[in-house]
Design an enzyme around this catalytic site. Structure first.
Site, PDB file in Angstrom:
ATOM      1  N   ARG A 176       0.817  -1.217   0.000  1.00 11.24           N
ATOM      2  CA  ARG A 176       0.000   0.000   0.000  1.00 11.24           C
ATOM      3  C   ARG A 176       0.847   1.262   0.000  1.00 11.24           C
ATOM      4  NH1 ARG A 176      -3.518  -0.534   4.766  1.00 11.24           N
ATOM      5  NH2 ARG A 176      -2.017  -2.116   5.380  1.00 11.24           N
ATOM      6  N   ARG A 180       1.442  10.034  -4.032  1.00 17.27           N
ATOM      7  CA  ARG A 180       0.527  11.173  -4.023  1.00 17.27           C
ATOM      8  C   ARG A 180       0.930  12.170  -5.093  1.00 17.27           C
ATOM      9  NH1 ARG A 180       0.830  12.679   2.016  1.00 17.27           N
ATOM     10  NH2 ARG A 180      -0.334  10.960   2.949  1.00 17.27           N
ATOM     11  N   ARG A 253      12.017  -8.670  15.136  1.00 17.13           N
ATOM     12  CA  ARG A 253      13.133  -7.790  14.782  1.00 17.13           C
ATOM     13  C   ARG A 253      13.279  -6.846  15.954  1.00 17.13           C
ATOM     14  NH1 ARG A 253      16.990  -8.343  11.374  1.00 17.13           N
ATOM     15  NH2 ARG A 253      17.093  -6.186  10.688  1.00 17.13           N
ATOM     16  N   ARG A 284      17.596   5.325  10.526  1.00 13.62           N
ATOM     17  CA  ARG A 284      17.130   6.715  10.600  1.00 13.62           C
ATOM     18  C   ARG A 284      17.687   7.410  11.830  1.00 13.62           C
ATOM     19  NH1 ARG A 284      10.655   5.854  11.957  1.00 13.62           N
ATOM     20  NH2 ARG A 284      10.979   4.943  13.997  1.00 13.62           N
ATOM     21  N   GLU A 309      19.001   4.847  14.866  1.00 11.92           N
ATOM     22  CA  GLU A 309      18.318   3.557  15.028  1.00 11.92           C
ATOM     23  C   GLU A 309      18.983   2.489  14.162  1.00 11.92           C
ATOM     24  OE1 GLU A 309      14.082   3.767  14.479  1.00 11.92           O
ATOM     25  OE2 GLU A 309      13.868   5.284  16.033  1.00 11.92           O
ATOM     26  N   TYR A 357       1.694  -6.511  14.954  1.00 10.42           N
ATOM     27  CA  TYR A 357       2.188  -5.144  14.915  1.00 10.42           C
ATOM     28  C   TYR A 357       1.015  -4.182  15.051  1.00 10.42           C
ATOM     29  CZ  TYR A 357       4.519  -0.870  14.214  1.00 10.42           C
ATOM     30  OH  TYR A 357       4.995   0.394  14.440  1.00 10.42           O
ATOM     31  N   ASP A 359      -0.384  -0.422  15.986  1.00 11.37           N
ATOM     32  CA  ASP A 359      -0.129   0.983  16.283  1.00 11.37           C
ATOM     33  C   ASP A 359      -0.845   1.315  17.589  1.00 11.37           C
ATOM     34  OD1 ASP A 359       1.606   2.010  14.401  1.00 11.37           O
ATOM     35  OD2 ASP A 359       0.036   2.356  12.918  1.00 11.37           O
TER      36      ASP A 359
HETATM   37  P1  FAD Z   1       4.209  -2.585  25.190  1.00 12.80           P
HETATM   38  O1  FAD Z   1       4.287  -1.103  25.092  1.00 12.80           O
HETATM   39  O2  FAD Z   1       5.365  -3.359  24.690  1.00 12.80           O
HETATM   40  O3  FAD Z   1       3.966  -2.949  26.724  1.00 12.80           O
HETATM   41  C1  FAD Z   1       4.128  -4.250  27.241  1.00 12.80           C
HETATM   42  C2  FAD Z   1       4.648  -4.111  28.665  1.00 12.80           C
HETATM   43  O4  FAD Z   1       4.637  -5.393  29.289  1.00 12.80           O
HETATM   44  C3  FAD Z   1       6.084  -3.616  28.733  1.00 12.80           C
HETATM   45  O5  FAD Z   1       6.173  -2.485  29.567  1.00 12.80           O
HETATM   46  C4  FAD Z   1       6.857  -4.805  29.331  1.00 12.80           C
HETATM   47  O6  FAD Z   1       7.928  -4.397  30.146  1.00 12.80           O
HETATM   48  C5  FAD Z   1       5.757  -5.504  30.116  1.00 12.80           C
HETATM   49  N1  FAD Z   1       6.031  -6.918  30.347  1.00 12.80           N
HETATM   50  C6  FAD Z   1       6.332  -7.860  29.430  1.00 12.80           C
HETATM   51  N2  FAD Z   1       6.545  -9.033  30.020  1.00 12.80           N
HETATM   52  C7  FAD Z   1       6.366  -8.843  31.349  1.00 12.80           C
HETATM   53  C8  FAD Z   1       6.478  -9.683  32.481  1.00 12.80           C
HETATM   54  N3  FAD Z   1       6.834 -10.975  32.372  1.00 12.80           N
HETATM   55  N4  FAD Z   1       6.241  -9.159  33.708  1.00 12.80           N
HETATM   56  C9  FAD Z   1       5.911  -7.855  33.845  1.00 12.80           C
HETATM   57  N5  FAD Z   1       5.821  -7.013  32.794  1.00 12.80           N
HETATM   58  C10 FAD Z   1       6.037  -7.493  31.570  1.00 12.80           C
HETATM   59  N6  FAD Z   1       2.604   3.097  17.209  1.00 12.80           N
HETATM   60  C11 FAD Z   1       2.058   4.214  16.675  1.00 12.80           C
HETATM   61  O7  FAD Z   1       0.840   4.388  16.715  1.00 12.80           O
HETATM   62  N7  FAD Z   1       2.854   5.192  16.129  1.00 12.80           N
HETATM   63  C12 FAD Z   1       4.211   5.087  16.070  1.00 12.80           C
HETATM   64  O8  FAD Z   1       4.894   5.991  15.574  1.00 12.80           O
HETATM   65  C13 FAD Z   1       4.813   3.896  16.602  1.00 12.80           C
HETATM   66  N8  FAD Z   1       6.144   3.732  16.565  1.00 12.80           N
HETATM   67  C14 FAD Z   1       6.704   2.587  17.078  1.00 12.80           C
HETATM   68  C15 FAD Z   1       8.091   2.442  17.022  1.00 12.80           C
HETATM   69  C16 FAD Z   1       8.680   1.290  17.539  1.00 12.80           C
HETATM   70  C17 FAD Z   1      10.177   1.130  17.496  1.00 12.80           C
HETATM   71  C18 FAD Z   1       7.867   0.275  18.099  1.00 12.80           C
HETATM   72  C19 FAD Z   1       8.478  -0.985  18.643  1.00 12.80           C
HETATM   73  C20 FAD Z   1       6.492   0.431  18.158  1.00 12.80           C
HETATM   74  C21 FAD Z   1       5.903   1.581  17.650  1.00 12.80           C
HETATM   75  N9  FAD Z   1       4.521   1.778  17.714  1.00 12.80           N
HETATM   76  C22 FAD Z   1       3.957   2.909  17.172  1.00 12.80           C
HETATM   77  C23 FAD Z   1       3.626   0.766  18.330  1.00 12.80           C
HETATM   78  C24 FAD Z   1       3.359   1.023  19.832  1.00 12.80           C
HETATM   79  O9  FAD Z   1       4.565   0.996  20.548  1.00 12.80           O
HETATM   80  C25 FAD Z   1       2.404  -0.072  20.353  1.00 12.80           C
HETATM   81  O10 FAD Z   1       1.185   0.005  19.693  1.00 12.80           O
HETATM   82  C26 FAD Z   1       2.115   0.008  21.844  1.00 12.80           C
HETATM   83  O11 FAD Z   1       3.243   0.291  22.596  1.00 12.80           O
HETATM   84  C27 FAD Z   1       1.557  -1.329  22.260  1.00 12.80           C
HETATM   85  O12 FAD Z   1       1.343  -1.355  23.616  1.00 12.80           O
HETATM   86  P2  FAD Z   1       1.388  -2.734  24.420  1.00 12.80           P
HETATM   87  O13 FAD Z   1       0.886  -2.420  25.769  1.00 12.80           O
HETATM   88  O14 FAD Z   1       0.747  -3.797  23.639  1.00 12.80           O
HETATM   89  O15 FAD Z   1       2.940  -3.153  24.441  1.00 12.80           O
HETATM   90  N1  UDP Z   2      10.220   2.221   3.643  1.00  9.73           N
HETATM   91  C1  UDP Z   2      11.187   2.497   2.687  1.00  9.73           C
HETATM   92  N2  UDP Z   2      11.855   3.678   2.762  1.00  9.73           N
HETATM   93  C2  UDP Z   2      11.616   4.603   3.727  1.00  9.73           C
HETATM   94  C3  UDP Z   2      10.626   4.319   4.690  1.00  9.73           C
HETATM   95  C4  UDP Z   2       9.946   3.110   4.623  1.00  9.73           C
HETATM   96  O1  UDP Z   2      11.440   1.692   1.814  1.00  9.73           O
HETATM   97  O2  UDP Z   2      12.271   5.657   3.740  1.00  9.73           O
HETATM   98  C5  UDP Z   2       9.519   0.902   3.557  1.00  9.73           C
HETATM   99  C6  UDP Z   2      10.214  -0.183   4.375  1.00  9.73           C
HETATM  100  O3  UDP Z   2      10.107  -1.401   3.657  1.00  9.73           O
HETATM  101  C7  UDP Z   2       9.407  -0.256   5.634  1.00  9.73           C
HETATM  102  C8  UDP Z   2       7.996   0.058   5.116  1.00  9.73           C
HETATM  103  O4  UDP Z   2       8.204   1.003   4.058  1.00  9.73           O
HETATM  104  O5  UDP Z   2       9.458  -1.524   6.215  1.00  9.73           O
HETATM  105  C9  UDP Z   2       7.106   0.665   6.182  1.00  9.73           C
HETATM  106  O6  UDP Z   2       7.791   1.743   6.781  1.00  9.73           O
HETATM  107  P1  UDP Z   2       7.185   2.689   7.882  1.00  9.73           P
HETATM  108  O7  UDP Z   2       8.267   3.578   8.383  1.00  9.73           O
HETATM  109  O8  UDP Z   2       5.980   3.326   7.343  1.00  9.73           O
HETATM  110  O9  UDP Z   2       6.665   1.678   8.976  1.00  9.73           O
HETATM  111  P2  UDP Z   2       7.238   1.213  10.363  1.00  9.73           P
HETATM  112  O10 UDP Z   2       8.691   0.915  10.187  1.00  9.73           O
HETATM  113  O11 UDP Z   2       6.984   2.334  11.313  1.00  9.73           O
HETATM  114  O12 UDP Z   2       6.423   0.000  10.591  1.00  9.73           O
END
Ligand code: FAD
Ligand code: UDP
Length: 376
Positions: A176, A180, A253, A284, A309, A357, A359
């Site tokens: 997807r 644009r 990952r 990035r 990162e 995954y 958000d």
């Molecule tokens: P988590 O935030 O992982 O919380 C789980 C918690 O459980 C943790 O604090 C952990 O320590 C705890 N836990 C695990 N096992 C145990 C145990 N045995 N005992 C006690 N505690 C435990 N979403 C967006 O909408 N926009 C973004 O830009 C975005 N960027 C992201 C970038 C990255 C690098 C990542 C990894 C995720 C990103 N997300 C983003 C997704 C977002 O982080 C998640 O949607 C959200 O954090 C999910 O919440 P959760 O509670 O499921 O998990």
């Molecule tokens: N992507 C890319 N170039 C960029 C940014 C993203 O090719 O500059 C691709 C890459 O394959 C990545 C996917 O688009 O896995 C989704 O990226 P995005 O940053 O939107 O998602 P996130 O990593 O936050 O899941």
């Protein structure tokens, strides 16, 4: 009689939102987290006057007004609009792919000019497909956007992010990919987007207000003792760990962050700059202050914090970040899910327990739906 109705394992967005609604329903709730803080991956650390997104940049975005109003009821969100820039060999391109990108790439000035160039570049790839579906990410990208964009803005970044060649990756990752034909650098299509003013900790503190919370408390360090505290468990940790990895580990990952304080107020001029060439080892660089500081405020804060990162293969013991939803791991997850479905007193939710995954907004939505189904 247990002391609590719910033991919530994990204080991330799923656990904290669940705790809020349960408490509102009059339930007694205790939240534990093995980390030294609450908030899971949205946790921010305050460094040099800046909220640093400790576990990676988090931008809240949603089309759901109810979710938006809900999170804004704890802390107002600002007007941050994600508009990442790609750096390929020192040249900058706007993302997502839009008229600004096409102008920077080819000097295309009108949508018709840009479309003609992309159509021409796609034609080889489409011919090679001979009507069949793209079999991998490379074929998918080439047939969607053509060679220039694929080679400069997709190939290197994707291979670094996933640690595999684009010919070995599934096509769906970028199926997807938005194209644009307008001058619009907003990465998301959602009508609501922003960052909590004062950082995500304010949101989590609001959700957990009045809830008993224990940090530095690993569920598996005292599983039976902790379980006996409550009638039901809400489990947001790794699903495979809950079942002692009996079928083996689910793969992830992971990302490692190299944080640096720079002695200048404005280092890269944008919150997110992607490095899309293979040779630069990081994917990035995030400059955190730009999530919350705009205009003069950037310069009123004399220093800045950046994070590079690095995306790496996950090994047991590392932070699990992105589920690898390939055929092998999806099948393994289904085996664990079948066990989870038999646990009547445990609710499995969130990114780690559902191996999905998510958000942030869909996590909140999911918890809201759970309580709506209960008639709250
Ligand atoms: P988590 O935030 O992982 O919380 C789980 C918690 O459980 C943790 O604090 C952990 O320590 C705890 N836990 C695990 N096992 C145990 C145990 N045995 N005992 C006690 N505690 C435990 N979403 C967006 O909408 N926009 C973004 O830009 C975005 N960027 C992201 C970038 C990255 C690098 C990542 C990894 C995720 C990103 N997300 C983003 C997704 C977002 O982080 C998640 O949607 C959200 O954090 C999910 O919440 P959760 O509670 O499921 O998990
Ligand atoms: N992507 C890319 N170039 C960029 C940014 C993203 O090719 O500059 C691709 C890459 O394959 C990545 C996917 O688009 O896995 C989704 O990226 P995005 O940053 O939107 O998602 P996130 O990593 O936050 O899941």
């Amino acid at each position: 009689m247990s002391r609590f109705d719910y033991l919530i394992v994990g204080s991330g967005l799923f656990g904290a939102t669940f705790a809020f609604f349960a408490k509102q329903q009059g339930k007694k709730v205790i939240v534990i987290d093995k980390r030294s803080h609450t908030g899971g991956n949205v946790y921010c650390e305050y460094v040099e006057g800046i909220n640093v997104h400790k576990y990676g940049a988090h931008i809240f975005h949603t089309s759901n007004k109810m979710v938006w109003d809900f999170v804004n009821s704890f802390v107002p969100f600002n007007r941050y609009t994600n508009s990442p820039v790609a750096n390929y060999k020192g040249k900058l391109y706007n993302l997502p792919f839009n008229m600004n990108t096409f102008y920077q790439m080819w000097g295309a000035v009108t949508p018709d000019e840009a479309r003609a160039i992309i159509d021409e570049q796609k034609s080889d790839a489409l011919r090679a497909l001979q009507g069949r579906e793209p079999a991998n990410l490379e074929e998918q990208a080439l047939s969607l956007v053509g060679r220039d964009i694929y080679e400069k803005l997709i190939k290197g970044y994707t291979e670094k992010q996933w640690g595999r060649s684009c010919t070995e990756l599934p096509a769906f990752i970028i199926r997807r990919l938005p194209l644009r034909f307008v001058f619009d650098n907003n990465y998301f299509n959602d009508p609501y987007q922003g960052i909590p003013i004062g950082g995500y900790n304010k949101l989590i503190e609001g959700l957990l207000d009045g809830v008993e919370t224990r940090t530095g408390c690993d569920f598996f360090a005292d599983r039976s003792g902790l379980s006996s505290l409550a009638d039901k468990i809400v489990y947001t940790g790794q699903i495979d760990e809950f079942f002692d990895f009996r079928f083996g580990h689910l793969d992830f990952r992971t990302v490692s962050f190299e944080q640096e304080i720079k002695n200048v107020p404005n280092w890269q001029g944008n919150a997110v700059v992607n490095y899309t060439e293979r040779e630069v080892p990081y994917t990035r660089i995030i400059e955190h202050k730009h999530f919350e500081m705009f205009g003069q405020a950037v310069y009123d804060c004399p220093k800045t914090v950046i994070s590079r990162e690095f995306s790496t293969e996950w090994k047991p013991g590392m932070e699990p970040y992105y589920p690898v939803n390939d055929a092998k791991n999806s099948a393994l997850y289904q085996k664990y899910k079948a066990l989870a479905d038999q646990e009547e007193d445990v609710i499995f939710g969130g990114r780690l327990a559902e191996y999905k995954y998510y958000d942030m907004a869909p996590v909140v939505e999911k918890v809201m739906a759970h309580f709506e189904a209960l008639g709250n």
